[in-house]
Design an enzyme around this catalytic site. Structure first.
Site, PDB file in Angstrom:
ATOM      1  N   SER A 241       0.837  -1.217   0.000  1.00  0.00           N
ATOM      2  CA  SER A 241       0.000   0.000   0.000  1.00  0.00           C
ATOM      3  C   SER A 241       0.862   1.252   0.000  1.00  0.00           C
ATOM      4  CB  SER A 241      -0.961   0.002   1.191  1.00  0.00           C
ATOM      5  OG  SER A 241      -0.276  -0.212   2.401  1.00  0.00           O
ATOM      6  N   HIS A 271      -2.227  -8.779   1.781  1.00  0.00           N
ATOM      7  CA  HIS A 271      -1.883  -7.536   2.502  1.00  0.00           C
ATOM      8  C   HIS A 271      -3.034  -7.203   3.470  1.00  0.00           C
ATOM      9  CE1 HIS A 271       0.086  -3.835   3.335  1.00  0.00           C
ATOM     10  NE2 HIS A 271      -0.235  -3.121   2.277  1.00  0.00           N
ATOM     11  N   HIS A 318       5.276 -12.970   7.111  1.00  0.00           N
ATOM     12  CA  HIS A 318       5.540 -11.584   6.713  1.00  0.00           C
ATOM     13  C   HIS A 318       6.720 -11.550   5.749  1.00  0.00           C
ATOM     14  CE1 HIS A 318       6.211  -7.247   6.952  1.00  0.00           C
ATOM     15  NE2 HIS A 318       4.938  -7.217   7.300  1.00  0.00           N
ATOM     16  N   ARG A 327       2.923  -5.148  16.511  1.00  0.00           N
ATOM     17  CA  ARG A 327       1.553  -4.632  16.393  1.00  0.00           C
ATOM     18  C   ARG A 327       0.568  -5.708  16.875  1.00  0.00           C
ATOM     19  NH1 ARG A 327       1.739  -3.133  10.160  1.00  0.00           N
ATOM     20  NH2 ARG A 327       2.509  -5.284  10.219  1.00  0.00           N
ATOM     21  N   ASP A 373      -2.474  -8.597  11.408  1.00  0.00           N
ATOM     22  CA  ASP A 373      -3.862  -8.953  11.102  1.00  0.00           C
ATOM     23  C   ASP A 373      -4.383 -10.131  11.920  1.00  0.00           C
ATOM     24  OD1 ASP A 373      -4.031  -6.964   9.074  1.00  0.00           O
ATOM     25  OD2 ASP A 373      -2.828  -8.256   7.792  1.00  0.00           O
TER      26      ASP A 373
END
Ligand code: CMX
Length: 439
Positions: A241, A271, A318, A327, A373
């Site tokens: 992105s 993604h 990843h 995160r 995610d």
């Protein structure tokens, strides 16, 4: 000139001159070489872009202007009585490289409120879309529809000088980020809540107002949104992105065109769409197993089934990270602090114990650990946001802050049109034929 713009101008002028001097002296120095594997393998690790707002370390995870997520949780200003950082503070930090004061962040919250008016034709355009249009399609189109408001495009058509590009991009960036929560909430309410919209509350900060307009009133959801919008904002420049926004922007397309391009990349399942895929995968597993409290052995078996069906385990792996994503850890800590005993969160935590050894066992997965995610869906479900196909829009609202702060820098530093070299398979074979025989 507003105080943030003035600060950016001073910093940008200094770095502009520093960069010119650096290029004059060091242009010919090599920082990297590209292998055949990197050419065919998605350019992993090729150092070919400068990105000011954040940098990713494979072991340690993301640092925004040098600060880790735990550091930012302590340092960034908070809402009164709140414990989570205000995303406005992170934007400020990414843009000018300084941790803002409470006063500076309060100013930015107010400034974004002031700029948050969405053009009516954006809502009219959304109303013409079929209700089952994916929210990311609606989001990208809504961003594009606001391009009519671009200060950059207007001033470019009037013959703006190159030295003013950053100024017009700053205006677009501030206006666009200010409007995104309203646009995203509108998409949410029209798609899932019969178009029963909620007016903004101008007394609230950017993240809390977004939570309010979504219609989820639990006070802890406001805290979750502040954290969520902070940690998803940037992940250095090479992710799809960010890189798409950067590439589109390098043509001097304005912030609206550029961000819409970036959102189209975020919408892919490898993604940002992975946050929707994770929670769908979890609920499917619970349905198949017929329980809300599966054992680790049951989860293990289901993971194996997913892999046997030729699918990836969403939320794991990843392209750069080689450790659990900080995160993910930040969201886990949030759950530990705010939520007592949730079945769905327990499943995510059990999967954390079960999935990595299975992926490691495949012998090809470079990072078996959870990414950002893997956790977010379970938190959203807990607070009643159960419309999975909306999740990537939340990611997109946050990601806009990082990629647009960087777009301001790209304009200020005068970065040119991006144009890497491609070659054909024939070229590769001819190149190899010319290499000396090894051994
Ligand atoms: N489950 C199963 N297989 C996986 C896997 C996973 N979670 N992650 C990687 N692999 C596989 C790859 O598909 C690849 O297989 P093939 O060689 O058969 O094609 C192999 O392991 C090597 O891949 P890699 O080098 O470890 O990973 P990549 O850099 O190519 O891809 C990513 C990274 C994120 C696309 C990948 O790990 C993946 O597909 N994960 C699941 C989707 C996901 O969670 N994406 C979100 C990432 C974070 C974000 O951007 O939001």
């Amino acid at each position: 000139m507003d105080p943030l713009k003035l600060k950016f101008k001073e910093k940008a002028e200094a770095l502009f001159h520093e960069t010119r001097a650096l290029l004059k002296e060091h242009s010919a120095k090599k920082v990297d070489e590209v292998t055949i594997k990197q050419m065919y393998g998605g350019m992993r690790g090729v150092k070919s872009m400068v990105w000011e707002t954040s940098q990713l370390d494979a072991q340690e995870g993301i640092r925004f202007r040098g600060y880790s997520i735990p550091e930012l949780k302590k340092l960034l200003p908070k809402a009164p009585g709140g414990k989570e950082p205000l995303p406005e503070g992170l934007f400020y930090l990414m843009l000018v490289g300084e941790v803002p004061t409470q006063k500076e962040v309060n100013w930015l919250s107010g400034e974004w409120q002031r700029r948050s008016n969405v053009p009516r034709h954006t809502f009219a355009m959304l109303e013409k879309m079929p209700l089952d249009t994916h929210p990311m399609t609606q989001f990208s189109m809504a961003i594009l529809s606001m391009q009519t408001e671009s200060v950059f495009s207007q001033r470019y058509s009037e013959g703006m000088s190159k030295s003013e590009y950053w100024d017009a991009t700053y205006e677009d960036t501030m206006n666009l980020i200010a409007r995104l929560p309203r646009v995203a909430a509108y998409i949410y309410r029209r798609t899932y809540k019969n178009g029963n919209h909620i007016e903004p509350d101008i007394s609230l900060d950017w993240g809390a107002n977004f939570a309010h307009m979504l219609g989820i009133e639990h006070p802890d959801f406001k805290s979750l949104m502040r954290l969520y919008l902070t940690i998803h904002a940037d992940h250095e420049g090479g992710n799809a992105s960010a890189h798409s926004t950067h590439l589109v922007g390098s043509t001097l397309s304005d912030a609206y065109f550029s961000l819409s391009g970036g959102m189209n990349a975020l919408a892919g399942p490898l993604h940002g769409l992975a946050n929707q895929e994770v929670i769908k995968w979890v609920f499917k597993m619970l349905d198949v197993l017929g329980t809300r409290k599966p054992s680790k052995a049951q989860i293990s078996e289901y993971v194996q089934k997913t892999l046997d069906a030729g699918k990836v385990i969403p939320g794991y792996g990843h392209a750069v990270l080689r450790q659990p994503d900080p995160r993910f850890t930040a969201q886990r800590k949030f759950a530990e602090e705010y939520i007592k005993d949730s079945d769905i969160i327990n499943v995510v935590w059990k999967a954390f114990d079960v999935v990595p050894p299975i992926l490691q066992g495949l012998g090809k997965v470079k990072n078996p650990w959870p990414n950002v995610d893997a956790h977010s869906g379970a938190l959203l479900v807990h607070y009643g946001l159960t419309d999975f196909s909306f999740y990537t829009v939340l990611f997109g609202v946050s990601r806009a802050m990082g990629v647009l702060a960087q777009l301001c820098w790209s304009r200020a530093l005068g970065f040119p049109l991006e144009r890497p070299k491609s070659v054909t398979s024939k070229w590769v074979n001819e190149f190899l034929a010319q290499q000396p025989v090894e051994g």
